[in-house]
Design a protein around this motif. Structure first.
Motif, PDB file in Angstrom:
ATOM      1  N   VAL A  68       1.156  -1.031   0.089  1.00 54.97           N
ATOM      2  CA  VAL A  68      -0.063  -0.195  -0.204  1.00 54.97           C
ATOM      3  C   VAL A  68       0.626   1.403  -0.214  1.00 54.97           C
ATOM      4  N   GLU A  69       2.059   1.153   0.461  1.00 54.23           N
ATOM      5  CA  GLU A  69       2.839   2.116   0.998  1.00 54.23           C
ATOM      6  C   GLU A  69       3.382   2.826  -1.122  1.00 54.23           C
ATOM      7  N   ASN A  70       4.167   1.099  -1.440  1.00 54.41           N
ATOM      8  CA  ASN A  70       4.275   1.643  -2.511  1.00 54.41           C
ATOM      9  C   ASN A  70       2.932   1.952  -3.728  1.00 54.41           C
ATOM     10  N   ALA A  71       2.116   1.581  -3.360  1.00 51.45           N
ATOM     11  CA  ALA A  71       0.487   2.696  -4.364  1.00 51.45           C
ATOM     12  C   ALA A  71       0.525   3.804  -4.286  1.00 51.45           C
ATOM     13  N   SER A  72       1.146   4.791  -3.425  1.00 49.74           N
ATOM     14  CA  SER A  72       1.430   5.715  -3.362  1.00 49.74           C
ATOM     15  C   SER A  72       2.308   5.942  -3.801  1.00 49.74           C
ATOM     16  N   PHE A  73       3.368   5.831  -3.348  1.00 47.61           N
ATOM     17  CA  PHE A  73       4.972   6.108  -4.335  1.00 47.61           C
ATOM     18  C   PHE A  73       4.857   6.192  -5.899  1.00 47.61           C
ATOM     19  N   MET A  74       3.666   4.765  -6.399  1.00 46.54           N
ATOM     20  CA  MET A  74       3.984   4.940  -7.955  1.00 46.54           C
ATOM     21  C   MET A  74       3.628   5.517  -8.286  1.00 46.54           C
ATOM     22  N   PRO A  75       1.890   6.329  -8.076  1.00 50.28           N
ATOM     23  CA  PRO A  75       1.854   7.671  -8.434  1.00 50.28           C
ATOM     24  C   PRO A  75       2.936   9.413  -9.063  1.00 50.28           C
ATOM     25  N   TRP A  76       3.195   9.133  -7.517  1.00 47.57           N
ATOM     26  CA  TRP A  76       4.023  10.111  -6.824  1.00 47.57           C
ATOM     27  C   TRP A  76       4.954   9.914  -7.763  1.00 47.57           C
ATOM     28  N   LEU A  77       5.583   9.611  -8.568  1.00 46.25           N
ATOM     29  CA  LEU A  77       7.075   8.912  -9.308  1.00 46.25           C
ATOM     30  C   LEU A  77       6.285   9.219 -11.067  1.00 46.25           C
ATOM     31  N   ILE A  78       5.366   8.744 -11.141  1.00 49.25           N
ATOM     32  CA  ILE A  78       4.608   8.603 -13.022  1.00 49.25           C
ATOM     33  C   ILE A  78       4.302  10.522 -12.484  1.00 49.25           C
ATOM     34  N   ALA A  79       3.418  11.425 -11.742  1.00 50.69           N
ATOM     35  CA  ALA A  79       3.294  12.358 -11.894  1.00 50.69           C
ATOM     36  C   ALA A  79       4.308  13.621 -11.812  1.00 50.69           C
ATOM     37  N   ALA A  80       5.432  12.755 -10.821  1.00 52.04           N
ATOM     38  CA  ALA A  80       7.122  13.810 -11.139  1.00 52.04           C
ATOM     39  C   ALA A  80       6.966  13.683 -12.517  1.00 52.04           C
ATOM     40  N   ALA A  81       7.419  13.161 -13.175  1.00 59.73           N
ATOM     41  CA  ALA A  81       7.960  12.359 -14.802  1.00 59.73           C
ATOM     42  C   ALA A  81       6.922  13.559 -16.031  1.00 59.73           C
ATOM     43  N   LEU A  82       5.370  12.707 -15.333  1.00 58.95           N
ATOM     44  CA  LEU A  82       4.428  14.247 -15.823  1.00 58.95           C
ATOM     45  C   LEU A  82       4.513  14.876 -16.366  1.00 58.95           C
ATOM     46  N   LEU A  83       4.827  15.750 -14.715  1.00 56.63           N
ATOM     47  CA  LEU A  83       5.298  17.586 -14.385  1.00 56.63           C
ATOM     48  C   LEU A  83       7.080  17.652 -15.469  1.00 56.63           C
ATOM     49  N   HIS A  84       7.438  17.137 -15.468  1.00 62.31           N
ATOM     50  CA  HIS A  84       8.644  18.056 -16.240  1.00 62.31           C
ATOM     51  C   HIS A  84       8.560  17.461 -17.908  1.00 62.31           C
ATOM     52  N   SER A  85       7.733  16.042 -17.712  1.00 66.31           N
ATOM     53  CA  SER A  85       7.297  15.905 -19.540  1.00 66.31           C
ATOM     54  C   SER A  85       6.309  17.709 -20.458  1.00 66.31           C
ATOM     55  N   ALA A  86       5.502  17.299 -19.412  1.00 67.59           N
ATOM     56  CA  ALA A  86       4.555  19.051 -19.624  1.00 67.59           C
ATOM     57  C   ALA A  86       5.261  19.945 -19.804  1.00 67.59           C
ATOM     58  N   ILE A  87       6.440  20.014 -19.013  1.00 64.97           N
ATOM     59  CA  ILE A  87       6.890  21.410 -20.018  1.00 64.97           C
ATOM     60  C   ILE A  87       7.249  21.398 -20.994  1.00 64.97           C
ATOM     61  N   VAL A  88       7.842  20.010 -22.320  1.00 60.55           N
ATOM     62  CA  VAL A  88       8.713  19.897 -22.768  1.00 60.55           C
ATOM     63  C   VAL A  88       7.897  20.127 -23.778  1.00 60.55           C
ATOM     64  N   VAL A  89       5.975  19.813 -23.966  1.00 60.58           N
ATOM     65  CA  VAL A  89       5.262  19.995 -24.494  1.00 60.58           C
ATOM     66  C   VAL A  89       4.722  21.638 -24.263  1.00 60.58           C
ATOM     67  N   GLU A  90       5.109  22.387 -23.168  1.00 54.42           N
ATOM     68  CA  GLU A  90       4.775  23.707 -23.978  1.00 54.42           C
ATOM     69  C   GLU A  90       5.643  24.395 -24.096  1.00 54.42           C
ATOM     70  N   LYS A  91       7.191  23.804 -24.095  1.00 53.75           N
ATOM     71  CA  LYS A  91       8.029  24.629 -24.310  1.00 53.75           C
ATOM     72  C   LYS A  91       7.612  24.422 -25.843  1.00 53.75           C
ATOM     73  N   ARG A  92       8.654  23.317 -26.071  1.00 50.73           N
ATOM     74  CA  ARG A  92       8.946  22.881 -27.639  1.00 50.73           C
ATOM     75  C   ARG A  92       7.848  21.929 -28.392  1.00 50.73           C
ATOM     76  N   GLU A  93       6.179  21.885 -27.931  1.00 48.18           N
ATOM     77  CA  GLU A  93       5.556  20.965 -28.460  1.00 48.18           C
ATOM     78  C   GLU A  93       6.320  19.771 -28.896  1.00 48.18           C
TER      79      GLU A  93
END
Length: 669
Positions: free
Chosen positions: A260-285
């Protein structure tokens, strides 16, 4: 006497009315969610403004109805309405008021109602703050959000109704799980759910964009605030859960790699990746398809977390339910939304082509590396979490995947991530010269290596974990400060005060990660431990501290009986603190709990636990000295604070993104 009986009947009648109205509001919310799902989608497809406009009042109505239902359930717990089955099973009249309130979500049914309330809140927030979004996109986002609400409302009402009555109400309840009767865990689930459920907004934006057939820089700007808010709440929720496990469970650790700890940690890791990936979409499409996929997977992991905690497939101190029927329903919800979104993703592949081109050495490339490392780390955690279940189902073998596997498989990817973060943060967009960036980071690298050498020289007979961890932490913290200083350039110092809040947010969050890594490395590498049987008046010495068990007494709490130790902590003859570890027993629930006695310090914690009395006399007694323990949660606070700074940046508001789109002349429809 008649007046007393009449007053009691009147109060019971009023409580019953409030409860029934809460039940009715929940049923009505189901029908509103159905309208919110269908009508705006049809309106957006047909370009009917009136039908699209239904989305906003429907989202508001759904939130108000669910909020009223949640308030009615809370009222039942606060007033100890034992005609309600859920109150009987999770409350008691002698329980402190705080735990009567938190008992609302300290169970499966109430926690799911809280989940739905937060889901409706995010949908209503999109209606409140998304006025500048293109009407069709807004309608589709709210429709998808309504569809998620519809599925979970159906799940709650048909399998987990919190308003079921007792045919013969008892005089008192069975009490809340004693492990949950703690301030840390009182606030842990709401924050965690704000993170879990907040990722539904990123999912709704992704699905809406796929239906519309357009993913552009404006979409990247719109999805980032919602993802960032969810990530902040997840960070706080995970930190609160870790802190609670540290001082409440009495085992001396902060993370067990529990499923159950892992079940909260996995979305945290993916959300961190999504935040950084969305920067590239915004800046460079660029990275459009990858960002959409991350938005889908992030919420998918949240759904998997709900399934793990409520299906009964695992045994955990965090698990809420063990009903296979509920597990099948949740699995069907997960399959519906994940399968539908991924099918739509495959069908819309042609609209996700990237426009931006970038060199191998660029910020875009480093952000891709960041995403790969975070995604692989999340996959490692997923495999370790799910493999025991797969092994039992397919090979009929019971396996346990614990700390050794995760430390060996997960740590290298996170170390690589920490090493790359300062470099990626300072890389220019599109094309970069590595030498120029590395020269700016040279002082940070030299200082990090110096810390490695110093710590390694000071410690004897220890592993390399401590020195390497502190080197990586120094690299992250000093690298983040170097990034901030480099943005000043040759301008006056006052330029630092005029930087965007997102710049400060990034620096604070990256430095916070470094502080947390330092805390983890220090605690794991240099912890001292002593386990023995101690008599009253006996002393021991641990890592230079003198620990004396002065007395043990029996204390009556409001709804528990406590065995409380008085422990004197001193050093070099100077008294430092008196600690009071407890072993509590809750008679109604017939369960014991442990309350550690902790002397918190900036550089260390002294941690003592008293156990059961022994046959030969004395008490089981454990003591620890934990270097840098509080840095773990201090770093988490810094990460959340950094996220909050970025979220407050006016450039990341939804309306700002929409205005930018209109200025560039991109049509709304």
């Amino acid at each position: 006497m008649r007046e007393v009986v009449g007053a009691a009947r009147g109060q019971a009648y009023n409580r019953g009315m409030v409860t029934e109205l809460g039940h009715f509001a929940l049923i009505l919310a189901l029908f509103v969610a159905l309208i919110q799902t269908i009508v705006p989608l049809v309106g957006a497809h047909k370009r009917w403004p009136g039908w699209m406009a239904v989305a906003e009042p429907a989202a508001n109505a759904q939130f108000l109805l669910v909020a009223f239902s949640f308030a009615a359930l809370t009222h039942a717990f606060v007033t100890s309405d034992f005609t309600l089955r859920l109150v009987v099973e999770n409350s008691h009249s002698l329980k402190p008021m705080l735990y009567k309130v938190t008992g609302v979500w300290g169970n499966h049914e109430g926690s799911m109602l809280l989940w739905i309330l937060i889901l409706a809140l995010f949908g209503a927030s999109a209606a409140w703050f998304g006025g500048a979004l293109p009407p069709a996109l807004r309608a589709r986002v709210l429709a998808v959000q309504g569809g998620i609400g519809l599925a979970f409302l159906a799940f709650l009402l048909f399998t987990s109704n919190p308003f079921l009555r007792m045919a013969m109400p008892p005089l008192d309840g069975r009490d809340l799980n004693p492990l949950l009767q703690d301030p840390g865990l009182a606030f842990h689930p709401p924050f965690l759910y704000l993170g879990y459920v907040g990722l539904s907004m990123a999912f709704s934006f992704a699905v809406a964009a796929l239906i519309e057939g357009r993913v552009d820089a404006a979409w990247g700007r719109w999805v980032r605030p919602w993802t960032l808010a969810a990530w902040i709440f997840l960070t706080i929720g995970i930190a609160l859960g870790s802190w609670w496990a540290y001082y409440e469970l009495g085992w001396g650790g902060f993370w067990f790699w529990d499923p159950v700890e892992n079940a909260s940690f996995m979305p945290w890791l993916i959300a961190a990746a999504l935040l950084h990936s969305a920067i590239v979409v915004e800046k460079r499409e660029s990275l459009k398809s990858w960002t959409i996929l991350l938005a889908i997977v992030a919420f998918g992991f949240s759904l998997i977390g709900a399934f793990i905690t409520r299906s009964g497939i695992i045994t955990s101190v965090h698990a809420f339910a063990t009903d296979p029927e509920r597990g099948v329903f949740l699995l069907a919800i997960t399959a519906l939304f994940m399968g539908g979104a991924l099918t739509l993703f495959a069908a819309r592949a042609e609209v996700l082509s990237s426009k931006g081109v970038f060199a191998m050495l660029s910020r875009e490339s480093l952000l891709v590396l960041n995403n790969i490392l975070l995604a692989v780390a999340a996959f490692v955690v997923f495999v370790g979490t799910i493999w025991p279940l797969v092994s039992e189902l397919l090979f009929d073998r019971k396996l346990s995947v614990g700390e050794p596997f995760f430390n060996l498989a997960f740590t290298p990817f996170f170390v690589a991530l920490g090493a790359a973060l300062p470099i990626g943060a300072m890389m220019p967009w599109k094309r970069a010269k590595a030498g120029r960036v590395l020269r700016k980071l040279l002082p940070a690298a030299v200082l990090a290596i110096a810390v490695l050498a110093l710590v390694y020289a000071l410690q004897t007979g220890r592993s390399a974990l401590g020195p390497v961890g502190l080197m990586l932490a120094t690299w992250l913290v000093v690298g983040a400060l170097t990034d901030l200083w480099a943005r000043k350039g040759n301008s006056p110092l006052s330029r630092l005060l005029r930087l965007q809040r997102s710049d400060y947010g990034r620096v604070i969050a990256h430095a916070g990660l470094g502080v947390t890594i330092a805390g983890i490395a220090g605690l794991l590498a240099w912890q001292s431990e002593d386990i023995r049987v101690m008599q009253e008046g006996e002393s021991l010495t641990l890592a230079g501290y003198d620990i004396t068990l002065q007395s043990v007494e029996r204390v009556q709490g409001p709804n528990y009986i406590s065995t409380t130790g008085q422990v004197l902590l001193s050093r070099n003859g100077q008294n430092i603190a008196t600690l009071t570890p407890e072993k509590r027993f809750y008679p109604v629930a017939r369960m014991p709990t442990t309350e550690a006695g902790i002397d918190n310090g900036f550089l260390r914690d002294v941690y003592v636990v008293i156990g059961d009395p022994q046959d030969g006399g004395g008490w089981a007694f454990r003591s620890y000295v934990k270097p840098l323990a509080n840095w773990i949660w201090g770093g988490a606070i810094l990460m959340a604070l950094g996220g909050a700074f970025s979220l407050s940046d006016r450039r990341y508001r939804v309306a700002a993104g929409a205005r930018k789109t209109n200025v560039q002349g991109v049509p709304a429809e």
